[in-house]
Design a protein around this motif. Structure first.
Motif, short mmCIF file in Angstrom:
data_model
loop_
_atom_site.label_atom_id
_atom_site.label_comp_id
_atom_site.label_asym_id
_atom_site.label_seq_id
_atom_site.Cartn_x
_atom_site.Cartn_y
_atom_site.Cartn_z
N ARG A 1 1.64 5.60 -11.47
CA ARG A 1 2.98 5.64 -12.05
C ARG A 1 3.80 4.38 -11.73
O ARG A 1 4.75 4.07 -12.43
CB ARG A 1 3.72 6.89 -11.59
N ILE A 2 3.43 3.65 -10.68
CA ILE A 2 4.17 2.43 -10.34
C ILE A 2 3.41 1.16 -10.72
O ILE A 2 3.89 0.05 -10.49
CB ILE A 2 4.54 2.38 -8.84
N CYS A 3 2.25 1.33 -11.31
CA CYS A 3 1.36 0.18 -11.55
C CYS A 3 1.92 -0.81 -12.57
O CYS A 3 1.62 -2.00 -12.51
CB CYS A 3 -0.03 0.64 -11.97
N ASN A 4 2.73 -0.36 -13.49
CA ASN A 4 3.22 -1.26 -14.54
C ASN A 4 4.19 -2.31 -14.01
O ASN A 4 4.25 -3.42 -14.55
CB ASN A 4 3.89 -0.46 -15.66
N THR A 5 4.95 -1.95 -12.99
CA THR A 5 6.00 -2.87 -12.51
C THR A 5 5.70 -3.49 -11.16
O THR A 5 6.19 -4.58 -10.87
CB THR A 5 7.34 -2.13 -12.41
N LEU A 6 4.92 -2.83 -10.31
CA LEU A 6 4.73 -3.33 -8.94
C LEU A 6 3.91 -4.62 -8.94
O LEU A 6 2.79 -4.66 -9.46
CB LEU A 6 4.03 -2.27 -8.08
N GLN A 7 4.47 -5.66 -8.31
CA GLN A 7 3.80 -6.96 -8.24
C GLN A 7 3.46 -7.38 -6.82
O GLN A 7 2.58 -8.22 -6.63
CB GLN A 7 4.67 -8.04 -8.89
N ARG A 8 4.14 -6.80 -5.84
CA ARG A 8 3.84 -7.17 -4.46
C ARG A 8 3.77 -5.91 -3.60
O ARG A 8 4.68 -5.09 -3.62
CB ARG A 8 4.91 -8.11 -3.88
N LEU A 9 2.68 -5.79 -2.82
CA LEU A 9 2.50 -4.68 -1.90
C LEU A 9 2.12 -5.23 -0.54
O LEU A 9 1.16 -5.99 -0.41
CB LEU A 9 1.42 -3.72 -2.40
N VAL A 10 2.89 -4.82 0.49
CA VAL A 10 2.60 -5.18 1.88
C VAL A 10 2.37 -3.88 2.63
O VAL A 10 3.26 -3.03 2.68
CB VAL A 10 3.76 -5.97 2.51
N ILE A 11 1.18 -3.72 3.23
CA ILE A 11 0.82 -2.41 3.77
C ILE A 11 -0.10 -2.55 4.98
O ILE A 11 -0.89 -3.50 5.08
CB ILE A 11 0.16 -1.55 2.67
N SER A 12 0.01 -1.60 5.91
CA SER A 12 -0.89 -1.53 7.07
C SER A 12 -1.92 -0.44 6.83
O SER A 12 -1.59 0.62 6.31
CB SER A 12 -0.10 -1.21 8.34
N LEU A 13 -3.16 -0.73 7.24
CA LEU A 13 -4.25 0.23 7.04
C LEU A 13 -4.98 0.52 8.35
O LEU A 13 -6.20 0.64 8.39
CB LEU A 13 -5.23 -0.31 6.00
N ALA A 14 -4.21 0.65 9.43
CA ALA A 14 -4.81 0.85 10.75
C ALA A 14 -5.55 2.17 10.86
O ALA A 14 -6.46 2.31 11.68
CB ALA A 14 -3.73 0.77 11.83
N LYS A 15 -5.19 3.15 10.04
CA LYS A 15 -5.82 4.48 10.11
C LYS A 15 -6.87 4.68 9.02
O LYS A 15 -7.41 5.78 8.87
CB LYS A 15 -4.75 5.56 9.99
N VAL A 16 -7.16 3.63 8.26
CA VAL A 16 -8.10 3.74 7.15
C VAL A 16 -9.42 3.10 7.56
O VAL A 16 -9.45 1.94 7.97
CB VAL A 16 -7.54 3.07 5.89
#
Length: 471
Positions: free
Chosen positions: A170-185
């Protein structure tokens, strides 16, 4: 009668007084008045016509705003570094008509673990930047999927453990930048490929030590992805799936555990012609890696803060490389092999290594060199013709070295030469008479002074060396 009127007047004033006090008390505890001149009632928040800042105010909830005034057009809401645990529905109900079409919202540094699904309902069409960094979220909340113009989403410092594909879609059309931590993945979250319009993806603290091609394959089909940053991971080798990032031009692999030899990129069987900037700072590299096959078109390469001691002459050339960062390594000299690896190099950073001397051939072949940073090396000697092969050398930094005098190499009459020399004491004596023809108008000694007299270096050269007082 007069007494009765006076009594009624006093009673009326007392009622008015208590009413005002009650209003102020309510305003101080549940919200504040916002007018065009002053909105700091109770020091709850600081406001202007374009910003509401409740940064670090000890809040446990979003304040209730009783806003009045004109010409108000809020562009920034800052609730960072408070003690908020939950963002509730209706939290922004009063602000729906007081914001611009581009609203930046900051909730970083709280303890948020729950965001009600309609929390942003009143602002869903105006939020373009949302910072939820350093909270306690375990997934991207459903509430974010209601944001119709979200451009940048910051989730660094959360404990993300899973992704809801419906939210991402649902946010894919507008989102251009994602900053995320994946320490538990523990494996690459293949759901990220739903964000097909991403231009910048920053991944931090990824706990896996490898990335499988089957998980990553759809990421290589993201046509807009230009910047890919993956830092602070347990990766020890360059993941082969990265070799298929056909649109990325900025690849940052800082703060990982790459320890391999010069062949750590041998997994790439075809060149990544699109990569113009590659950064491998703060790894554990002991050898200068062979990058010429996979990154033959790279313009900027950063390898600082590793353990590189040698650069062999068996490496593939990088003819388009213009800038090379080798600061904070363990080089004892500037390798002559650089000329064959990067024949068109323009900017070389080798500060804080173990370089003791620069001989006449050290920079040979680097005829396009314009910038050289030698700061922080235990440098004791620079040969007289060390820069004779570098006619375009414009910036030379020699701070914090062990040089005790100005080397004769500085007398070379280079075009547009500007030297920045250390602001330290130098032994000024007749050993410097080789500098008689130096062009002082093209050199800055940065207030460096003579050990013996305390006068500036340029004055000593002007009135002693150039005046032929050395015989």
């Amino acid at each position: 009668m007069h007494m009765h009127l006076k009594s009624n007047t006093m009673t009326s004033r007392m009622h008015t007084y208590f009413l005002i006090q009650t209003m102020l008390l309510v305003g101080a505890t549940t919200g504040f008045l916002f007018d065009v001149n002053d909105c700091m009632t109770g020091n709850v928040c600081e406001c202007t016509k374009t910003m509401i800042s409740c940064h670090n105010r000890g809040l446990i909830d979003v304040p209730h705003f009783n806003i009045t005034g004109t010409n108000i057009s809020i562009r920034t809401l800052d609730f960072s570094y408070n003690d908020i645990y939950t963002l509730r529905n209706g939290a922004f109900s009063v602000l729906w008509n007081l914001t611009t079409t581009s609203l930046n919202v900051f909730f970083n540094g709280n303890n948020i673990s729950t965001i009600d699904s309609l929390c942003f309902e009143e602002l869903k069409n105006v939020i373009v930047y949302l910072d939820l960094g350093y909270n306690s979220l375990q997934t991207i909340p459903v509430a974010i999927s209601t944001l119709t113009h979200l451009n940048k989403l910051i989730l660094y410092g959360n404990s993300i453990i899973y992704f809801d594909p419906n939210v991402l879609f649902r946010i894919c059309n507008t989102l251009q930048r994602l900053v995320i931590s994946l320490a538990k993945v523990n494996s690459w979250p293949h759901e990220l490929h739903f964000l097909y319009n991403l231009r910048d993806l920053e991944i931090y603290n990824f706990s896996a030590n490898m990335i499988r091609a089957s998980d990553f394959r759809y990421m290589t089909q993201m046509p807009s992805l230009q910047t890919f940053i993956i830092q602070h991971t347990d990766l020890e080798e360059f993941p082969a799936p990265f070799c298929d990032l056909s649109s990325v031009f900025f690849l940052n692999l800082d703060f990982n555990n790459f320890t391999g030899g010069k062949d750590i990129f041998s997994a790439c069987h075809r060149p990544l012609a699109n990569i113009s900037t590659l950064s491998l700072r703060y790894n554990k590299l002991e050898y200068f890696p062979d990058l010429g096959v996979a990154f033959f078109a790279t313009n900027e390469l950063y390898l600082s803060h590793n353990n590189i001691r040698y650069i062999t002459d068996e490496l593939t050339a990088m003819p388009l490389l213009k800038e090379l960062g080798l600061d904070y390594n363990k080089l004892y000299h500037i390798p002559s092999t650089l000329a064959s690896i990067a024949p068109n190099l323009q900017r070389l950073f080798v500060s804080n290594n173990l370089i003791i001397e620069i001989n006449n051939d050290a920079l040979g072949g680097l005829s396009n060199l314009s910038w050289l940073d030698l700061t922080g090396n235990p440098l004791e000697y620079i040969a007289e013709h060390a820069f004779s092969h570098n006619p375009y050398l414009t910036y030379l930094f020699i701070y914090n070295t062990k040089l005790i005098t100005i080397p004769c190499a500085m007398s070379n009459n280079f075009n547009q030469f500007i030297s920045v020399y250390p602001d330290q004491l130098i032994e000024c004596d007749c050993r410097m008479k080789c500098l008689k023809n130096i062009n002082l108008s093209k050199i800055s000694f940065n207030d460096g002074r003579c050990l013996q007299t305390g006068i500036s270096i340029d004055l000593f050269i002007e009135y002693v060396i150039k005046a032929d007082k050395c015989g």
